[in-house]
Design a protein around this motif. Structure first.
Motif, mmCIF file in Angstrom:
data_model
loop_
_atom_site.group_PDB
_atom_site.id
_atom_site.type_symbol
_atom_site.label_atom_id
_atom_site.label_comp_id
_atom_site.label_asym_id
_atom_site.label_seq_id
_atom_site.Cartn_x
_atom_site.Cartn_y
_atom_site.Cartn_z
ATOM 1 N N TYR A 147 0.796 -1.323 0.075
ATOM 2 C CA TYR A 147 0.036 0.181 0.020
ATOM 3 C C TYR A 147 1.040 0.937 0.192
ATOM 4 C CZ TYR A 147 -3.971 -3.515 1.197
ATOM 5 O OH TYR A 147 -5.562 -3.966 1.256
ATOM 6 N N PHE A 148 0.717 2.247 -1.071
ATOM 7 C CA PHE A 148 1.506 3.724 -0.585
ATOM 8 C C PHE A 148 0.367 4.889 0.170
ATOM 9 C CE2 PHE A 148 0.321 7.242 -4.346
ATOM 10 C CZ PHE A 148 1.160 7.277 -3.294
ATOM 11 N N GLY A 149 0.913 5.624 0.691
ATOM 12 C CA GLY A 149 1.117 7.278 1.507
ATOM 13 C C GLY A 149 1.796 8.430 1.270
ATOM 14 N N VAL A 150 1.647 8.735 1.610
ATOM 15 C CA VAL A 150 1.998 9.845 1.673
ATOM 16 C C VAL A 150 2.398 10.520 2.948
ATOM 17 C CG1 VAL A 150 1.694 10.787 -0.404
ATOM 18 C CG2 VAL A 150 0.664 11.997 1.586
ATOM 19 N N SER A 151 3.305 11.783 3.349
ATOM 20 C CA SER A 151 3.548 12.697 4.912
ATOM 21 C C SER A 151 3.586 14.256 4.384
ATOM 22 C CB SER A 151 4.122 11.798 5.532
ATOM 23 O OG SER A 151 4.676 11.922 6.653
ATOM 24 N N ASN A 152 3.352 15.145 5.418
ATOM 25 C CA ASN A 152 3.687 16.302 5.083
ATOM 26 C C ASN A 152 3.494 16.599 4.114
ATOM 27 O OD1 ASN A 152 4.708 16.318 7.870
ATOM 28 N ND2 ASN A 152 6.543 15.032 6.895
ATOM 29 N N TYR A 153 2.884 16.576 3.082
ATOM 30 C CA TYR A 153 1.572 17.142 1.982
ATOM 31 C C TYR A 153 0.806 18.405 2.120
ATOM 32 C CZ TYR A 153 3.490 13.764 -1.606
ATOM 33 O OH TYR A 153 3.929 12.980 -2.296
ATOM 34 N N SER A 154 0.505 19.159 1.999
ATOM 35 C CA SER A 154 -0.173 20.085 2.024
ATOM 36 C C SER A 154 -1.771 19.414 0.191
ATOM 37 C CB SER A 154 0.459 21.797 1.322
ATOM 38 O OG SER A 154 0.467 21.118 -0.369
ATOM 39 N N GLY A 155 -2.426 20.020 1.206
ATOM 40 C CA GLY A 155 -3.706 19.963 0.615
ATOM 41 C C GLY A 155 -3.910 19.473 -1.205
#
Length: 325
Positions: A147-155
């Motif tokens: 599975y894939f996620g992100v971190s500290n991305y703005s809206g």
């Protein structure tokens, strides 16, 4: 411990995640083993690390504990890439080469053949997003990432990445975003939270205790054994030692006294049950600290207390977050 789906995916994780940022730096391998056992004994499954934590030592310690202390298939293993590990051409960033190099390094240090949740640690404006996400898709198709996620991305960054993955037939769905979120840091409610909810992305709050401030330990000074007294962590804590934060902390302490529990449990329960939140990520210096976070599992805040905490910590919304009247 209650289990929740991560975004719109079929992956279920515990509603509390164990953070390992201090492992290999402030937390040694023996203490890390005690934390992992306490966490899993309480029903916890989601364990979060990153390739840069402790210069890779966090991953190495966690990898040494898998199967020896806790079976690998009892853990939802989450790590991150993108942050700068070294000065080499592939030592950081979100290019295809850098990401796939980072993935191989994480797999080696963790001693596993796959990562359950692989997260992009930050947005990289120097690399085309299409290249970054194509590398993620390649990692998933190889079987090395589930599975894939992100971190500290703005809206807007979060929404752009999610929309691209929806538009590409072979795109891996974006299922999570890890962001700072607590009673003293609610800025993500302006645009990140609405974007995440629109795209079915689960929130994994980091620093859910306001970098330790919401425990109340800093009300009368800086304890010698706290992060705030550590040379490399003091600036991290100091950001939330403000007059506004002090008012919020006092409200948390008052609520805790009324409920017969700890300020930590109140602050953690508040963010745990915010809309869109799947699992706050809690880190601890030792097992005794972790026990306080695990105890929050039994705490449910009454609506009146939730409302009072909402009010004292509210962030101002203006145009365009709030529609024109």
């Amino acid at each position: 411990m209650e289990q929740r789906h991560l975004g719109r995916s079929g992956l279920r994780v515990s509603r509390l995640a164990l953070g390992t940022m201090s492992w290999g730096r402030d937390t040694d391998a023996d203490e890390a083993a005690n934390q992992l056992l306490a966490f899993t004994d309480a029903g916890g499954t989601l364990v979060d690390t990153a390739d840069v934590y402790g210069d890779g030592e966090s991953e190495r310690i966690l990898g040494s504990l898998l199967d020896q202390a806790v079976p690998r298939d009892h853990i939802v293993l989450a790590t991150k890439a993108v942050a700068r590990r070294d000065e080499g051409p592939f030592g950081g960033g979100a290019s295809r080469a850098a990401l796939l190099t980072a993935l191989e390094g994480s797999l080696r240090r963790l001693g596993t053949d796959h990562i359950d949740l692989w997260q992009l640690h930050a947005w990289d404006a120097t690399v085309p997003l299409e290249e970054t996400l194509a590398a993620v898709d390649a990692a998933v198709s190889s079987g090395k990432v589930r599975y894939f996620g992100v971190s500290n991305y703005s809206g807007w960054q979060l929404a752009t990445a999610a929309a691209r993955q929806h538009a590409v037939p072979s795109g891996t769905p974006l299922v999570s975003t890890q962001v700072e979120y607590s009673l003293v840091e609610r800025g993500v409610e302006r645009e990140v939270v609405p974007a995440a909810q629109h795209h079915g992305i689960g929130l994994l709050p980091w620093a859910p205790l306001g970098r330790g401030v919401l425990t109340g330990k800093y009300r009368n000074g800086t304890p010698a054994d706290s992060r705030g007294a550590s040379p490399h962590m003091a600036p991290y804590v100091e950001q939330h030692r403000t007059e506004r934060a002090a008012r919020i902390v006092q409200a948390v302490v008052t609520a805790a006294d009324g409920l017969g529990t700890s300020p930590l449990a109140v602050a953690l329960a508040w963010v745990r049950d915010r809309p869109g939140v799947v699992a706050p990520v809690v880190g601890a210096r030792d097992t005794a600290q972790l026990a306080g976070s695990l105890a929050a599992e039994a705490v449910e805040l009454p609506p009146a207390i939730q409302a009072a905490l909402d009010d004292v910590s509210a962030v101002e919304l203006g145009y365009p977050e709030r529609p024109l009247g």
